[in-house]
Motif scaffolding. Sequence first.
Motif, mmCIF file in Angstrom:
data_model
loop_
_atom_site.group_PDB
_atom_site.id
_atom_site.type_symbol
_atom_site.label_atom_id
_atom_site.label_comp_id
_atom_site.label_asym_id
_atom_site.label_seq_id
_atom_site.Cartn_x
_atom_site.Cartn_y
_atom_site.Cartn_z
ATOM 1 N N LEU A 110 13.374 -11.185 -3.588
ATOM 2 C CA LEU A 110 13.944 -9.840 -3.495
ATOM 3 C C LEU A 110 13.549 -8.991 -4.710
ATOM 4 N N ASN A 111 13.097 -9.646 -5.769
ATOM 5 C CA ASN A 111 12.623 -8.938 -6.957
ATOM 6 C C ASN A 111 11.103 -8.824 -6.965
ATOM 7 N N ARG A 136 3.851 -4.853 4.056
ATOM 8 C CA ARG A 136 3.597 -6.117 3.361
ATOM 9 C C ARG A 136 4.780 -7.042 3.667
ATOM 10 N N ILE A 137 4.483 -8.157 4.323
ATOM 11 C CA ILE A 137 5.522 -8.954 4.963
ATOM 12 C C ILE A 137 5.480 -10.400 4.479
ATOM 13 N N LYS A 182 13.197 -1.090 1.159
ATOM 14 C CA LYS A 182 12.773 -2.421 1.565
ATOM 15 C C LYS A 182 13.813 -3.015 2.503
ATOM 16 N N ARG A 183 13.363 -3.863 3.413
ATOM 17 C CA ARG A 183 14.265 -4.393 4.427
ATOM 18 C C ARG A 183 14.155 -5.918 4.508
ATOM 19 N N LEU A 231 6.418 -6.515 -1.768
ATOM 20 C CA LEU A 231 6.894 -6.792 -0.418
ATOM 21 C C LEU A 231 7.652 -5.585 0.126
ATOM 22 N N ASP A 232 7.439 -5.313 1.409
ATOM 23 C CA ASP A 232 8.183 -4.253 2.087
ATOM 24 C C ASP A 232 9.230 -4.832 3.034
ATOM 25 N N VAL A 233 8.880 -5.959 3.652
ATOM 26 C CA VAL A 233 9.757 -6.585 4.639
ATOM 27 C C VAL A 233 9.785 -8.086 4.390
#
Length: 232
Positions: free
Chosen positions: A71-72, A33-34, A3-4, A76-78
């Motif tokens: 972040l948890n 997924r953004i 993930k970024r 989400l990918d980005v």
Amino acid sequence: MSKRMIITVGDARVGKSTVIKLLLEIFAQQGKRIKVYNQESFPVFQAYEHIATIKKFNLSNDDADAITDDLNHPELDVMIVDMPGQDIEKVIQYIESASLFEVVVKFGWNLTFLQPISHRKDCIYYLNAIIQNATNNANYVVVKNYHFAPEFREYEEKMRKKLLIIGGTEVELMALHRNHYQAMEKADKPYSQVCQDLSIILFWRSFIFQWIKKFHHSVMNNHLAIKYLGLD
């Protein structure tokens, strides 16, 4: 696939939102997924709400806590955080108070600072401040925005070597005529859809199409940019 988290930093009106919009369509093409956190008071990313989740935030209140909470988030990918311009000290203060470097690692994300630059000296100050604060806790992508000038003397002389030594990279955003850009913004559509908007004259749409294409090419032909921006 890791993930970024991408944090845009830099001077005000240097092209942060423009670069995010261009990247959002690349992410969407790859099925990412953004989520975008936006500091602006007006809905600058409204046309992209079908591509990404858009949420406003303010560094001065508890809204910023939601960033680290996400972040948890397993879906989400980005995550893109569009930081306010002209206040790098506040950005650094937020990073430290949120223990962002530690939290990112804890939840298995990678962190990238994305900074569009112009010919102004302030851009060098912001970039240097971020690098000194984050060091090897993050990756760095500089976007040379040719809308403002044909060269980047301050950056080339004072910062480029330092950026490359720490593993950073740079991509290019070509100049677009002010009339074309204003027409594109007025259309209030994703940039790629503007190219099919018949209300904009064909000549302008052709330039916009080439402008988008050149940016995509600059990103996708740079293996470090692909990695640092969370692209396949």
